[in-house]
Design an enzyme around this catalytic site. Structure first.
Site, PDB file in Angstrom:
ATOM      1  N   SER A 247      27.872  22.779  -3.588  1.00 11.06           N
ATOM      2  CA  SER A 247      27.520  24.111  -3.106  1.00 11.06           C
ATOM      3  C   SER A 247      28.083  24.339  -1.715  1.00 11.06           C
ATOM      4  O   SER A 247      28.487  23.396  -1.030  1.00 11.06           O
ATOM      5  CB  SER A 247      25.992  24.279  -3.054  1.00 11.06           C
ATOM      6  OG  SER A 247      25.404  24.141  -4.323  1.00 11.06           O
TER       7      SER A 247
ATOM      8  N   SER B  34      28.710  24.918  -9.068  1.00  7.17           N
ATOM      9  CA  SER B  34      28.714  25.159  -7.626  1.00  7.17           C
ATOM     10  C   SER B  34      27.822  26.337  -7.280  1.00  7.17           C
ATOM     11  O   SER B  34      27.911  27.400  -7.879  1.00  7.17           O
ATOM     12  CB  SER B  34      30.143  25.426  -7.143  1.00  7.17           C
ATOM     13  OG  SER B  34      30.203  25.559  -5.751  1.00  7.17           O
TER      14      SER B  34
ATOM     15  N   ASP C 169      27.256  28.912  -4.514  1.00  9.19           N
ATOM     16  CA  ASP C 169      27.976  29.437  -3.356  1.00  9.19           C
ATOM     17  C   ASP C 169      27.295  30.718  -2.883  1.00  9.19           C
ATOM     18  O   ASP C 169      27.365  31.748  -3.556  1.00  9.19           O
ATOM     19  CB  ASP C 169      29.439  29.713  -3.719  1.00  9.19           C
ATOM     20  CG  ASP C 169      30.094  28.500  -4.382  1.00  9.19           C
ATOM     21  OD1 ASP C 169      29.881  27.381  -3.880  1.00  9.19           O
ATOM     22  OD2 ASP C 169      30.804  28.672  -5.392  1.00  9.19           O
TER      23      ASP C 169
END
Length: 348
Positions: free
Chosen positions: A230, A268, A270
């Site tokens: 992340s 991920s 983000d």
């Protein structure tokens, strides 16, 4: 701080850097870190305070971009709905989100006797990344005292790299962490600042790009090469932007991620949060109408461009300042400088 001039990396920079080249170049913004290194424990807390006053009583405008929602941050829903932020922002590891939220709530209650009594509750903002590759994340070692210390020691000068919430983070096959940078933008004959702070824990080993040059950071690892992890991206400015414009700025941070080699993989998380200190919104008001300043949209491109530059440099700075670390289960992740010393420059 940021990326030193003698780093050997050449990032294209159209806009001048701020005096510190940190997010704290934005007047009133302060950052505090608490770093924990104890045996298999490599974690910590970073706290970002948007201004020196009472944030609950004098809120700032905010925009949020959930670039990829594989994350457990708190407070995003209300920020997207109301366009304001009313607490400091805490960055830590995923399984310490609850502890950080409680500590931040206690901190806010101590400074605001009306919360939960004569007015509503408080929207605490806690952001996170998973540092389980290097840290004993299951031990949940971050305490409320650590969070309180980060809030109370916040200042204009702070360290980058493997510190605070970034202590156990891994980015693009290298040791990640906390990074920051700033840019200056001129508008109506005045200088304004756009600052970025990131907690980097994203990207596939071997995909790192700095200044348009590829670095094969996967060559020393046998671990699965996959874009996961992340990044938390914070963008601050003293430019008069409203919540819609701040969300637009937050969205542009995706461009910086692409520049350094991320494609925002499935695993991920983000998250980008952009806030402006120019408009202060009082919790209480005796009038129905309140003035809010904004930027002329037809001239906002310079703001987008400077923000992308600041985020990109902040990411590279997090790698540059992070040192090689051996963590839990003997996992070792090299710092960027050690990697370059051992393996040389960009891939051919």
């Amino acid at each position: 701080m940021g990326l030193p001039e003698n780093s050997g990396f050449e990032l294209y920079s159209k806009w001048p850097r701020g005096r510190r080249n940190l997010i704290s170049d934005v007047p009133g913004v302060k950052v505090g870190n608490v770093t924990i290194h104890e045996g298999d424990v490599h974690t910590g807390v970073t706290a970002v305070i948007p201004h020196e006053g009472n944030l609950f009583q004098e809120k700032v405008m905010v925009g949020v971009s959930v670039i990829n929602g594989f994350g457990k941050s708190t407070g995003l829903i209300q920020m997207k709905e109301l366009g304001t932020i009313e607490t400091p922002i805490v960055l830590t590891n995923t399984l310490s989100t609850g502890t950080a939220w409680t500590a931040l709530a206690r901190y806010m209650l101590e400074h605001n006797e009306d919360i939960g009594v004569t007015t509503g509750t408080v929207n605490c903002v806690v952001t996170e990344c998973n540092d389980g590759r290097l840290n004993d994340i299951r031990g949940m070692h971050v305490t409320e005292a650590h969070v309180r210390s980060a809030l109370e020691n916040a200042c204009e000068d702070f360290e980058e790299g493997g510190v605070g919430g970034g202590t156990g983070m891994v980015c693009l096959g290298l040791k990640g962490g906390i990074g920051s940078a700033s840019r200056l933008v001129r508008a109506d004959e005045s200088d304004y600042t756009i600052g970025a702070l990131v907690m980097t824990n994203f990207g596939e080993p071997g995909n790192l790009v700095i200044g348009g040059r590829h670095y094969d950071t996967g060559k020393y690892q046998e671990a699965e090469k996959k874009d996961k992890g992340s990044i938390i991206i914070l963008i601050a400015t003293d430019l008069p932007l409203n919540e819609r414009q701040l969300e637009r700025v937050a969205k542009r941070s995706t461009i910086a991620l692409g520049r350094v080699g991320s494609f925002c993989g499935n695993g991920s998380g983000d998250i980008a949060i952009a806030f402006s200190t120019a408009n202060r919104l009082s919790h209480y008001s005796d009038v129905d109408r309140i003035p809010v300043r904004m930027f002329y949209d037809e001239r906002i491109d310079r703001v987008f461009e400077a923000a992308v530059e600041a985020v990109e440099e902040a990411i590279v700075s997090s790698l540059y300042h992070a040192e090689t670390l051996t963590g839990i289960r003997g996992n070792t992740v090299m710092g960027l400088r050690d990697f370059l010393e051992k393996y040389g420059g960009p891939a051919e």
